[in-house]
Design an enzyme around this catalytic site. Structure first.
Site, PDB file in Angstrom:
ATOM      1  N   ASP A 327      36.599  26.081 -12.167  1.00 56.48           N
ATOM      2  CA  ASP A 327      37.032  24.987 -13.037  1.00 56.48           C
ATOM      3  C   ASP A 327      35.993  24.860 -14.146  1.00 56.48           C
ATOM      4  O   ASP A 327      35.109  25.706 -14.268  1.00 56.48           O
ATOM      5  CB  ASP A 327      37.217  23.689 -12.244  1.00 56.48           C
ATOM      6  CG  ASP A 327      35.967  23.290 -11.496  1.00 56.48           C
ATOM      7  OD1 ASP A 327      34.999  24.073 -11.523  1.00 56.48           O
ATOM      8  OD2 ASP A 327      35.943  22.211 -10.897  1.00 56.48           O
ATOM      9  N   ASN A 689      21.428  60.392  15.541  1.00 53.83           N
ATOM     10  CA  ASN A 689      22.132  60.692  16.795  1.00 53.83           C
ATOM     11  C   ASN A 689      22.855  62.040  16.716  1.00 53.83           C
ATOM     12  O   ASN A 689      22.893  62.787  17.672  1.00 53.83           O
ATOM     13  CB  ASN A 689      23.141  59.590  17.117  1.00 53.83           C
ATOM     14  CG  ASN A 689      22.442  58.334  17.593  1.00 53.83           C
ATOM     15  OD1 ASN A 689      21.226  58.228  17.467  1.00 53.83           O
ATOM     16  ND2 ASN A 689      23.173  57.394  18.116  1.00 53.83           N
ATOM     17  N   THR A 720      12.943  55.472  17.304  1.00 54.86           N
ATOM     18  CA  THR A 720      13.431  55.827  15.964  1.00 54.86           C
ATOM     19  C   THR A 720      14.669  55.046  15.567  1.00 54.86           C
ATOM     20  O   THR A 720      14.881  54.787  14.403  1.00 54.86           O
ATOM     21  CB  THR A 720      13.731  57.330  15.885  1.00 54.86           C
ATOM     22  OG1 THR A 720      14.547  57.649  16.998  1.00 54.86           O
ATOM     23  CG2 THR A 720      12.472  58.145  15.895  1.00 54.86           C
TER      24      THR A 720
HETATM   25  P1  ATP Z   1      37.883  20.500 -15.295  1.00 55.80           P
HETATM   26  O1  ATP Z   1      38.358  21.879 -15.144  1.00 55.80           O
HETATM   27  O2  ATP Z   1      37.282  20.239 -16.641  1.00 55.80           O
HETATM   28  O3  ATP Z   1      37.038  20.053 -14.175  1.00 55.80           O
HETATM   29  P2  ATP Z   1      40.134  19.242 -14.217  1.00 55.80           P
HETATM   30  O4  ATP Z   1      40.945  20.430 -13.922  1.00 55.80           O
HETATM   31  O5  ATP Z   1      39.426  18.588 -13.096  1.00 55.80           O
HETATM   32  O6  ATP Z   1      39.149  19.573 -15.364  1.00 55.80           O
HETATM   33  P3  ATP Z   1      41.381  16.753 -14.596  1.00 55.80           P
HETATM   34  O7  ATP Z   1      40.189  16.026 -14.079  1.00 55.80           O
HETATM   35  O8  ATP Z   1      42.598  16.814 -13.786  1.00 55.80           O
HETATM   36  O9  ATP Z   1      41.021  18.210 -14.986  1.00 55.80           O
HETATM   37  O10 ATP Z   1      41.657  16.132 -16.012  1.00 55.80           O
HETATM   38  C1  ATP Z   1      42.744  16.494 -16.788  1.00 55.80           C
HETATM   39  C2  ATP Z   1      42.878  15.509 -17.911  1.00 55.80           C
HETATM   40  O11 ATP Z   1      43.125  14.215 -17.350  1.00 55.80           O
HETATM   41  C3  ATP Z   1      41.620  15.352 -18.746  1.00 55.80           C
HETATM   42  O12 ATP Z   1      41.657  16.219 -19.848  1.00 55.80           O
HETATM   43  C4  ATP Z   1      41.676  13.903 -19.194  1.00 55.80           C
HETATM   44  O13 ATP Z   1      42.402  13.787 -20.379  1.00 55.80           O
HETATM   45  C5  ATP Z   1      42.450  13.207 -18.094  1.00 55.80           C
HETATM   46  N1  ATP Z   1      41.545  12.495 -17.188  1.00 55.80           N
HETATM   47  C6  ATP Z   1      40.478  13.000 -16.538  1.00 55.80           C
HETATM   48  N2  ATP Z   1      39.880  12.073 -15.795  1.00 55.80           N
HETATM   49  C7  ATP Z   1      40.551  10.918 -15.985  1.00 55.80           C
HETATM   50  C8  ATP Z   1      40.421   9.589 -15.487  1.00 55.80           C
HETATM   51  N3  ATP Z   1      39.468   9.234 -14.644  1.00 55.80           N
HETATM   52  N4  ATP Z   1      41.307   8.675 -15.911  1.00 55.80           N
HETATM   53  C9  ATP Z   1      42.281   8.996 -16.759  1.00 55.80           C
HETATM   54  N5  ATP Z   1      42.455  10.228 -17.255  1.00 55.80           N
HETATM   55  C10 ATP Z   1      41.615  11.188 -16.895  1.00 55.80           C
END
Ligand code: ATP
Length: 882
Positions: A327, A689, A720
């Site tokens: 990720d 061996n 050995t």
């Molecule tokens: P990464 O690969 O960067 O770790 P991820 O795959 O974990 O990202 P997500 O955390 O699912 O991605 O986030 C996807 C999108 O959701 C983000 O680009 C953001 O716009 C939105 N997002 C992330 N965290 C929050 C949150 N706590 N509340 C609301 N929206 C969020």
């Protein structure tokens, strides 16, 4: 432990368990309960006992063959030989026992590090504790991503849902609450209970532990299933197979020699003796156990570098991995999020303005949207306090920091507008919302990915108040621009209503507020690791839920893609929703792509399956509870130790305690090295061996006096075989091990080329042994004992020096991983010291039938030994061996 806690009220349960829900148990009470109930672990996961390990040493085909040889020796009145073989059996078993015991103990110690932990209240204080130390009556706190550590009755509960698939087979999430239930309620419907091994997917709760270890629901099923019996790793199985194959080969050879000798009218006793010698010669005593030792040692080494390997076979798979899916946030970037840019209707604030409190005050007075964005950011946010939150969401933390920094009072805003409902953030929906009380009504606060929110917004807040939202296209461009600079973005919206909205109306008709861009610097060491992976033939793929442009920019910065890479390098998740039914052209595109953006957790799993379908060995890095299916499915599931949820850590094969991407490289390097070391060990052992078998066979066929007697062979094999071979198992690995392509998993331990090398090294030693026998017997006409002793010493030294044949021919003879391995030199010195001691002590000299040799005879031995090395090296340098 109490029965049917679901049918009791919270007060009844806590009263029965004699615990205060606020303060938890006291230390003295915990001690009492620990000695009464034991640890919170399942029996089948308990350590193997020492006796069992010792007993298992004797359940080994090698021991059977040696046992038969000793019985035969006794039957032919060769008492000394019989006892010697028995001693060897004991010695082999005891060495095996100690090595395996130590390996298992270090493995178990690592397992303990990897064990999940839980938040517990004891003596009125909340602390993090390894789950094995929980006792009935402990008060535990559960949050999203946790693995339930024991069966527990809920005391308080906020929108909690769990997945109990491991227990009930039900893959949907189940809602939980604290209400008392009837006693007949079936297990799957006990909504006021949480069960060990289930996963919290949403919400939080406080609960009191009602059962631990085998008394838990999962403990009772797994006692029936007993599925987790310690399996041997595939590598150990392969090695076992190899030794059994060798045993059969030797037995056949021994049988043939005995029969042919008998037909030719030779003395049957001599023939049986030769048979015993052959059997003893061919047995690779230490072969299977070295795998365990090498693997366990590799694991301990990695743990010192913050990589915890949870399953032994993972080390082997690491060396075969050819795709690593990662990720973005926290792995490739530092997860140190800060607000960098803020775009509202008609104004853009970048970090320079944001640093300046004066300019902020000016904006907030002039622009309603700034106040509102901060308000929504603070209310629609789960950060309670930096200290209390176990795994704070960095983007939410950045919002709170930002609010404080520019002078807003977070506590006051929250007190003024208490939350009455929350729709939590989910990676599928990519937004979250809260409903808060407002002076005269209700306010829905929404934040999330821009594309997920924009369609719910019909209005926009401008300097002149709320207006219809017409120019949405321009906002797409604003967001694109933020993302192209590598910023992670969040859009904000709200809606005010006089009456409480129905849940499905919460995010309708929203007023758009603007977008914030967050800067999360890339990790500095990632570029180097990606470069190493490139050279090692390992493809790194970024799979993220983030915007394609943000993903692309970060991928460029860490060197995953370069500016010249075409547009297809980055693929939007929506284009591969139906990954099982793609045209071959599209499949090709996906195989070449390196970044997948706006992906859902389900799609992460799809990608693992897709790559596996195309014969890849996939390593998957993940942290969230939603990543668990992909982590499980991947050949190597890698969880983050710091950021990772307990659920991710539980299913992973490897845990990176420091969350660093570069640690995966260390793990893969170590995985490759260990496999190479085992190969070296096996080739070395087998060639030694092989030399023994062929020397005896040739002597028997040509009716020469036996060059080696069973006792001498046993001694050789113990000196050995064991020490230099073990030293090879501890090698540091080739310098260029990360410049080779990943190993093909179908490849046997000993490839065709390695077999050829083994035979050539074995033949070179045999030539020296047979050569010196002929020379001493026919030309020098020395007495039989002297001839035998010269052959014995030639074999001994040629086997020791054979260790230098092991490195690949592309390395110089003097500068390679074996000559640089201090263990090898220590092993050689130790072996030589043992030989000298045995030669000097009259008793051992007598047992091994050694006679004094002259200096000239030792020099002749030296010349033959050198010749064996020269032959192997000459063939090696001409490309005949690896
Ligand atoms: P990464 O690969 O960067 O770790 P991820 O795959 O974990 O990202 P997500 O955390 O699912 O991605 O986030 C996807 C999108 O959701 C983000 O680009 C953001 O716009 C939105 N997002 C992330 N965290 C929050 C949150 N706590 N509340 C609301 N929206 C969020």
């Amino acid at each position: 432990m109490i029965k049917v806690p679901h049918s009791l009220s919270v007060q009844e349960v806590t009263k029965k368990l004699q615990v205060s829900p606020d303060d938890g148990l006291t230390t003295s009470e915990v001690k009492k309960r620990q000695s009464k109930y034991g640890e919170n672990i399942l029996t089948y996961k308990k350590a193997k006992s020492g006796w069992l390990i010792l007993f298992e040493q004797f359940l080994n085909p090698i021991i059977y063959v040696l046992g038969t040889a000793s019985i035969l020796a006794f039957a032919f009145n060769e008492w000394l030989e019989g006892f010697a073989i028995l001693t060897v059996i004991l010695f082999t078993a005891i060495i095996g026992f100690f090595m395996e015991w130590q390996a298992l103990r270090s493995f178990e110690a690592l397992q303990k590090i990897a064990q999940t932990s839980a938040q517990v209240i004891r003596n009125g204080i909340t602390k993090q504790l390894k789950t094995r130390f929980l006792v009935p009556g402990d008060i535990i706190l559960l949050t999203s991503g946790d693995v339930i550590p024991a069966d527990a009755r809920l005391i308080t509960c906020q929108s909690m849902a769990v997945k109990e698939a491991a227990l009930t087979g039900e893959s949907n999430q189940v809602e939980k609450n604290k209400a008392k239930l009837s006693i007949q309620t079936p297990m799957a419907e006990r909504s006021n209970m949480v069960f060990k091994s289930a996963i919290v997917v949403r919400g939080s709760a406080k609960a009191v532990v009602t059962a631990i270890g085998d008394q838990t629901y999962i403990g009772q099923i797994s006692n029936l299933v007993q599925d987790a019996q310690k399996e041997r790793s595939p590598l150990e199985k392969k090695l076992n197979k190899l030794s059994i194959w060798l045993i059969w080969l030797t037995l056949c050879l021994a049988f043939l020699i005995v029969i042919s000798g008998y037909i030719n009218g030779k003395d049957i006793t001599l023939m049986i003796k030769t048979g015993i010698a052959l059997a003893v010669a061919a047995i690779p005593e230490g072969l299977p156990i070295v795998a365990t030792i090498a693997l366990a040692r590799g694991m301990v080494k990695l743990s010192k570098k913050n990589v915890i390997i949870k399953k032994l076979e993972a080390v082997q798979t690491l060396g075969e991995t050819n795709i690593v899916c990662t990720d973005k946030t926290g792995t490739l970037t530092q997860d140190k999020m800060s607000v960098h840019k803020l775009i509202m209707y008609g104004s853009v604030l970048d970090y320079k303005n944001l640093e300046n409190k004066e300019s902020i005050r000016h904006y907030s007075e002039e622009h309603l949207a700034l106040n509102k964005i901060i308000e929504v950011a603070v209310l629609c946010n789960n950060i309670q306090s930096k200290k209390l939150d176990k795994n704070p969401d960095s983007i939410e933390m950045a919002l709170i920091d930002f609010a404080y920094k520019i002078g807003y009072n977070v506590v006051e805003i929250r007190q003024k507008h208490p939350e009455i409902k929350e729709i939590p953030f989910e990676s599928e929906s990519k937004w979250m919302a809260t409903l808060n009380l407002y002076s005269t009504g209700y306010q829905a606060c929404v934040k999330g990915a821009f594309e997920s929110i924009i369609n719910h917004c019909n209005y926009i807040l401008t300097k002149d108040g709320v207006k219809p939202f017409i120019d949405k296209a321009a906002w797409f461009n604003h967001v694109k621009e933020l993302c192209s600079n590598g910023l992670r973005t969040l859009a904000f919206a709200f809606r005010y209503t006089d009456n409480k909205p129905k849940p499905n109306m919460l995010v309708q008709d929203l007023v758009f507020l603007g977008v914030i861009g967050f800067f999360d610097p890339p990790r500095k060491d990632v570029n180097q690791a990606i470069e190493t992976y490139k050279n090692a033939g390992i493809k790194v793929v970024m799979i993220t839920g983030d915007h394609p442009d943000t993903a692309r920019k970060i991928a460029e910065e860490v060197g995953l893609i370069n500016l010249k890479d075409n547009a297809n390098t980055v693929i939007h998740g929506k284009l591969i929703m139906d990954i099982d039914n793609l045209s071959s052209e599209k499949e090709e595109t996906i195989l070449h792509a390196k970044v997948f953006a706006r992906m859902t957790p389900k799609q992460k799993l799809d990608m693992v399956c897709f790559y596996q379908k195309h014969n890849a060995i996939v390593g998957m890095i993940g942290d969230g509870v939603n990543d668990t299916p992909a982590l499980k499915k991947a050949d190597i599931g890698i969880a983050m130790g710091i950021r990772g949820t307990e659920a991710a850590k539980e299913v992973a094969d490897v845990i990176l305690m420091d969350d660093r991407f570069t640690s995966t490289e260390l793990a893969i390097r170590q995985g490759r090295t260990i496999y190479e070391n085992i190969r070296h060990f096996v080739v070395y052992l087998l060639s030694c061996n092989f030399a023994e078998i062929i020397s005896i066979a040739i002597a028997a066929i040509f009716s020469l006096p036996l060059p080696l007697l069973p006792l001498q062979i046993l001694f050789l094999n113990l000196v050995t075989d064991v020490f230099p071979a073990l030293a090879l198992g501890m090698g540091m690995g080739k310098k260029d091990i990360m410049k080779q392509l990943p190993r093909d998993p179908k490849e046997p331990i000993i490839t065709r080329k390695l077999w050829i090398s083994t035979i050539i090294y074995g033949m070179s030693i045999t030539l020296a042994v047979i050569g010196i026998s002929f020379y001493a017997h026919i030309i020098l006409e020395l007495p039989y004992r002297t001839v035998n002793n010269m052959a014995f010493f030639t074999l001994l030294f040629a086997q020791l020096i054979n260790v230098f044949n092991i490195p690949h021919r592309r390395f110089s003879f003097f500068q390679n991983e074996v000559t640089k391995n201090l263990w090898v030199w220590l092993a050689l010195i130790l072996s030589l010291l043992i030989v000298v001691t045995v030669y000097l002590i009259p008793l051992t000299r007598k047992v091994l039938l050694l006679v004094p040799l002259t200096m000239d005879q030792f020099i002749t031995i030296g010349v033959f030994v050198l010749c064996s090395l020269l032959i192997s090296q000459a063939i090696k340098r001409f490309g005949g061996t690896v």
